[in-house]
Enzyme design. Structure first.
Site, mmCIF file in Angstrom:
data_model
loop_
_atom_site.group_PDB
_atom_site.id
_atom_site.type_symbol
_atom_site.label_atom_id
_atom_site.label_comp_id
_atom_site.label_asym_id
_atom_site.label_seq_id
_atom_site.Cartn_x
_atom_site.Cartn_y
_atom_site.Cartn_z
ATOM 1 C CD GLU A 122 -2.973 -1.040 2.318
ATOM 2 O OE1 GLU A 122 -2.833 -0.164 3.176
ATOM 3 O OE2 GLU A 122 -3.926 -1.809 2.295
ATOM 4 C CD GLU A 149 -3.719 -5.887 4.090
ATOM 5 O OE1 GLU A 149 -4.520 -5.054 4.563
ATOM 6 O OE2 GLU A 149 -2.488 -5.727 4.097
HETATM 7 C C1 BGC Z 1 -3.092 -2.458 6.052
HETATM 8 C C2 BGC Z 1 -3.103 -3.202 7.365
HETATM 9 C C3 BGC Z 1 -4.200 -2.659 8.264
HETATM 10 C C4 BGC Z 1 -5.517 -2.869 7.552
HETATM 11 C C5 BGC Z 1 -6.741 -2.444 8.334
HETATM 12 C C6 BGC Z 1 -4.458 -2.143 5.506
HETATM 13 O O1 BGC Z 1 -4.463 -0.824 5.030
HETATM 14 O O2 BGC Z 1 -2.283 -3.083 5.116
HETATM 15 O O3 BGC Z 1 -1.839 -3.103 7.955
HETATM 16 O O4 BGC Z 1 -4.204 -3.255 9.525
HETATM 17 O O5 BGC Z 1 -5.533 -2.146 6.355
HETATM 18 O O6 BGC Z 1 -6.751 -1.070 8.550
#
Ligand code: BGC
Length: 447
Positions: free
Chosen positions: A164, A349
């Site tokens: 990111e 993610e």
């Molecule tokens: C990040 C994580 C973070 C998650 C939830 C993402 O932007 O890669 O490190 O915990 O979002 O906010």
């Protein structure tokens, strides 16, 4: 017909500073997150990653837990300052040995290790030299990538350079809620550009060192206009460029979106044309982190984007205030394919913070909202795949409740509950749900 092919990666993700604890153990150097969280007033309740999930000590148990859940892949990040305490130069063998042990334990459990080289925890020693503002960061990063791939490349199938870049720039240098906490309109574009140059150098270095596959992870948040008024449409276009195209256009098309100069005005520099040859070095896959969408309206007073988000009360919102909107995940996967071409994609993610109690109740944690979130988003991934998008894997964020950066430990994203008083792990209902999805290769998702 089975929607999820053989070899589809069913994973969960974490990052080093958020779970490991022991940030200075065994010769590690401090990172910018160590400094930031130890500066009073910058994180909720002044919480730090000093202990976190104590994964540095408990990694073997955590790998057994992943195996019990049936995960076939695990995405984690390496702490740069553990491996190179001063960011460049001498390697700390005891720091590197931790990742060797972790990778070996994963492989022994039949779980593919997927390594992120940089998840926001720059060595503090490099911040002292300007951090992401110093153009040399691209060379520092390439040296670090080379070292890691030489050490682990024979065992790691999937590497990513940066997690990111948008958050590093926006949170770290533009608006400042994240380390190193700068607030500068003028620094933001320089940081973006150095992140992209470091990514390019990192890809070249990793490939030369024998990485089997190397890619980039971006967070995408599709933008929708609040109305069809021209002002709202323009606000949507600007925020879309800032968040969704600022990194992907240079990487895949060799140029920034035209809106960047419009947004940054005098703060938007002229970049050397030759940099774009480096930045667009081909990658093997793209990782996409997806949490929510943004509905945008014109807001001339909100600078520099002149746009603001309109809260959507008709849908569930998570504990971090994010609207639950799975359709945008399917849409963004198709958008990436249509705009940037048919590159293999991973959902690196996806997940949600909902309220969970600090301690398990009768040995269990029921999290029906998170179960619904995963069901709907996994169906959205499947819908995009049915429409021909080449998705190769999915990683839940996160394996464990963990240190949610400046929000501290109160925001729980795990499919496994962590009792931070005892370090007891309890798989939530969402972990059981995800296990069943994996076991049935998606059939239990229903239609
Ligand atoms: C990040 C994580 C973070 C998650 C939830 C993402 O932007 O890669 O490190 O915990 O979002 O906010």
């Amino acid at each position: 017909m089975n929607d999820f092919p053989d070899g589809f990666l069913w994973g969960a993700a974490t990052s080093a500073y958020q779970i490991e604890g022991s940030p200075l153990a065994d010769g590690a150097g401090p990172s910018i997150w160590h400094r930031f969280s130890h500066t009073p007033g910058l994180t909720a309740n002044n919480e730090t990653g000093d202990v976190a999930c104590d994964h540095y000590a408990r990694y073997a148990d955590d790998v057994r837990l992943m195996q019990a859940l049936g995960l076939t892949a695990y995405r984690f990040s390496v702490s740069w300052s553990r491996v190179m305490p001063s960011g460049t130069g001498a390697v700390n063998p005891r720091g590197l040995a931790f990742y060797e042990r972790l990778v070996d334990a994963l492989l022994g459990a039949g779980i593919q290790p997927c390594v992120t080289l940089y998840h926001w925890d720059l060595p503090a020693a490099l911040d002292d030299r300007g951090g992401w503002l110093n153009p040399d960061v691209a060379l520092w990063f390439a040296y670090y990538a080379d070292t890691l791939v030489l050490a682990l490349g024979d065992r790691v199938p999937l590497w990513t350079t940066l997690n990111e870049p948008w958050v590093v720039m926006d949170g770290g240098y533009h608006f400042g809620p994240l380390a190193p906490g700068h607030r500068s309109l003028f620094e933001a574009p320089l940081v973006s550009h150095n992140l992209l140059r470091a990514h390019g150098q990192g890809v070249l270095a990793a490939r030369a060192a024998g990485a089997r596959a190397i890619g980039l992870v971006v967070n995408l948040e599709p933008k929708y206009p609040a109305s069809d008024q021209p002002g709202d449409l323009a606000a949507t276009r600007r925020t879309d460029a800032y968040m969704n195209r600022q990194y992907l256009d240079p990487v895949f098309r060799g140029e920034y979106p035209a809106e960047m100069a419009e947004i940054f005005g005098d703060a938007w520099p002229r970049f050397a044309a030759a940099d774009f040859d480096l930045i667009r070095t081909p990658i093997d896959f793209l990782g996409i982190n997806y949490y929510t969408r943004g509905v945008m309206r014109d807001a001339p007073e909100v600078l520099p984007l002149r746009a603001e988000r309109v809260p959507q009360r008709q849908h569930i919102t998570t504990e971090t205030g994010w609207e639950v909107y799975p359709d945008a995940l399917a849409a963004v996967l198709e958008w990436v394919r249509d705009r940037y071409g048919d590159i293999p994609l991973y959902i690196t993610e996806n997940g949600a913070a909902f309220y969970d109690p600090p301690h398990a109740i009768d040995g269990a944690v029921e999290d029906p909202l998170r179960v619904a979130y995963y069901r709907w988003h996994l169906r959205a991934v499947r819908d995009a795949m049915r429409r021909g998008v080449d998705v190769r894997g999915y990683f839940a964020w996160s394996l464990l409740d963990n240190f949610e950066w400046s929000l501290g430990y109160a925001k729980r994203f795990g499919i496994v509950h962590v009792d931070f008083a005892t370090q007891l792990r309890t798989p939530k209902s969402s972990a059981r749900f995800y296990s069943e999805v994996i076991r049935t290769r998606g059939a239990s998702l229903g239609q």
